[in-house]
Scaffold this motif. Structure first.
Motif, PDB file in Angstrom:
ATOM      1  N   PRO A   1      12.896  18.127 -43.635  1.00  0.00           N
ATOM      2  CA  PRO A   1      13.501  17.649 -44.890  1.00  0.00           C
ATOM      3  C   PRO A   1      13.740  16.154 -44.931  1.00  0.00           C
ATOM      4  CG  PRO A   1      15.081  18.910 -43.587  1.00  0.00           C
ATOM      5  CD  PRO A   1      13.756  19.115 -42.948  1.00  0.00           C
ATOM      6  N   GLY A   2      13.899  15.521 -43.784  1.00  0.00           N
ATOM      7  CA  GLY A   2      14.072  14.080 -43.778  1.00  0.00           C
ATOM      8  C   GLY A   2      12.816  13.312 -43.460  1.00  0.00           C
ATOM      9  N   GLY A   3      11.680  14.030 -43.385  1.00  0.00           N
ATOM     10  CA  GLY A   3      10.447  13.366 -42.984  1.00  0.00           C
ATOM     11  C   GLY A   3       9.266  13.540 -43.907  1.00  0.00           C
ATOM     12  N   ALA A   4       9.270  14.596 -44.718  1.00  0.00           N
ATOM     13  CA  ALA A   4       8.117  14.851 -45.584  1.00  0.00           C
ATOM     14  C   ALA A   4       8.520  15.805 -46.700  1.00  0.00           C
ATOM     15  CB  ALA A   4       6.966  15.445 -44.778  1.00  0.00           C
ATOM     16  N   MET A   5       7.739  15.781 -47.760  1.00  0.00           N
ATOM     17  CA  MET A   5       8.013  16.660 -48.894  1.00  0.00           C
ATOM     18  C   MET A   5       7.705  18.118 -48.544  1.00  0.00           C
ATOM     19  SD  MET A   5       4.799  15.987 -51.511  1.00  0.00           S
ATOM     20  CE  MET A   5       4.438  14.275 -51.064  1.00  0.00           C
ATOM     21  N   ALA A   6       8.206  19.017 -49.375  1.00  0.00           N
ATOM     22  CA  ALA A   6       7.927  20.442 -49.226  1.00  0.00           C
ATOM     23  C   ALA A   6       6.505  20.751 -49.679  1.00  0.00           C
ATOM     24  CB  ALA A   6       8.928  21.249 -50.039  1.00  0.00           C
ATOM     25  N   LYS A   7       5.932  21.808 -49.133  1.00  0.00           N
ATOM     26  CA  LYS A   7       4.595  22.222 -49.565  1.00  0.00           C
ATOM     27  C   LYS A   7       4.587  22.569 -51.049  1.00  0.00           C
ATOM     28  CE  LYS A   7       3.695  25.364 -46.274  1.00  0.00           C
ATOM     29  NZ  LYS A   7       4.585  25.113 -45.109  1.00  0.00           N
ATOM     30  N   SER A   8       5.663  23.167 -51.538  1.00  0.00           N
ATOM     31  CA  SER A   8       5.742  23.533 -52.948  1.00  0.00           C
ATOM     32  C   SER A   8       5.786  22.311 -53.864  1.00  0.00           C
ATOM     33  CB  SER A   8       6.982  24.405 -53.195  1.00  0.00           C
ATOM     34  OG  SER A   8       8.163  23.744 -52.779  1.00  0.00           O
ATOM     35  N   GLU A   9       6.182  21.151 -53.314  1.00  0.00           N
ATOM     36  CA  GLU A   9       6.254  19.916 -54.097  1.00  0.00           C
ATOM     37  C   GLU A   9       4.904  19.200 -54.175  1.00  0.00           C
ATOM     38  OE1 GLU A   9       8.721  17.765 -55.638  1.00  0.00           O
ATOM     39  OE2 GLU A   9       9.738  19.689 -55.893  1.00  0.00           O
TER      40      GLU A   9
END
Length: 266
Positions: free
Chosen positions: A52-60
């Motif tokens: 969560p502090g390093g990359a976006m979610a797959k759904s995003e």
């Protein structure tokens, strides 16, 4: 032509501002081209957002792509907006990342080494606790990862090459032939390296870039902005420095195709 191929935004969890904020900042800073290149999700893991502090979610991810494509249209005629992405070099997951990335209309893909052999790019404590020989071995290992990322064929640009020089004390004092071997590999793989101007501490430094020029390595520019006002940071200074080193052109990208353009004097 003033451009910036490396910018982030709030979806990655460690940057501020929307994609539109970065485009507006680029306009205010006199850029002609702005590339949006946030971190890829953790495609090889099951969780939607394990970092969560390093990359976006797959759904995003598809939402991100569609937003940039829409803004590309909205700003046409004012500034050229390019769809990019920064993908971690994860040797065991290349096929997964390749499949996803090739299914979207990216203008360019940045490949960056943030972790290698279980060691984090920003883990200065690990470095400090090593012997001199251990530090040299770690530096050589890092260069091996950079060379592997160049050869894998997934990336158009290699991000913040030699970034350990920012975080590991006395890193630049350790002499190794691995740097030249890696630069030869990058040149042979015909992939570009960026001059990354973030943190007011450019990487690679001038000494590395002199060797890069000697080996025929092509370059481009990215601020690695994590706040909108950082967009295009030090573009003119980088341009002038590259001219002094001996470069006369640098790379731009559209639709995964590279064009070399003149590197103007200030």
């Amino acid at each position: 032509m003033k451009f910036d191929y490396h910018t982030h935004h709030e979806r990655c969890g460690h940057a501020s501002g929307s994609v539109r904020d970065y485009i507006e900042a680029a306009l205010n800073n006199g850029l002609h081209i702005i590339g949006i290149s946030d971190h890829t999700p953790a495609f090889a893991l099951e969780e939607d957002r394990p970092w969560p502090g390093g990359a976006m979610a797959k759904s995003e991810f598809p939402i991100y792509v569609n937003e940039v494509l829409q803004l590309k249209q909205d700003y046409a005629g004012r500034i050229e907006v390019l769809l990019g992405i920064e993908a971690d070099f994860l040797p065991d997951s290349l096929d997964v990342y390749r499949s996803v990335i090739h299914s979207y209309p990216f203008d360019y893909v940045i490949g960056s080494v943030h972790d290698f052999a279980g060691i984090g790019l920003y883990n200065a404590d690990h470095w400090t606790n090593l012997t001199s020989q251990g530090k040299l071995e770690l530096k050589n290992l890092y260069y091996q990862y950079i060379a592997q990322s160049a050869k894998c064929g997934l990336y158009d640009i290699l991000g913040h090459v030699d970034a350990l020089n920012r975080y590991f004390p006395e890193y630049s004092d350790l002499r190794t032939e691995a740097a030249d071997v890696t630069l030869k590999t990058i040149a042979a793989s015909d992939v570009v390296i960026e001059i990354n101007s973030s943190d007011n501490n450019w990487v690679p430094n001038e000494a590395f870039l002199e060797r890069a020029l000697y080996h025929g390595v092509k370059v481009t520019f990215g601020s690695d902005a994590h706040e909108p006002e950082q967009t295009g940071h030090d573009f003119e200074k980088v341009q002038s420095s590259l001219r002094d080193i001996g470069y006369r052109e640098w790379a731009t990208f559209r639709g995964r195709k590279r064009t070399m353009v003149e590197l103007h004097a200030r």
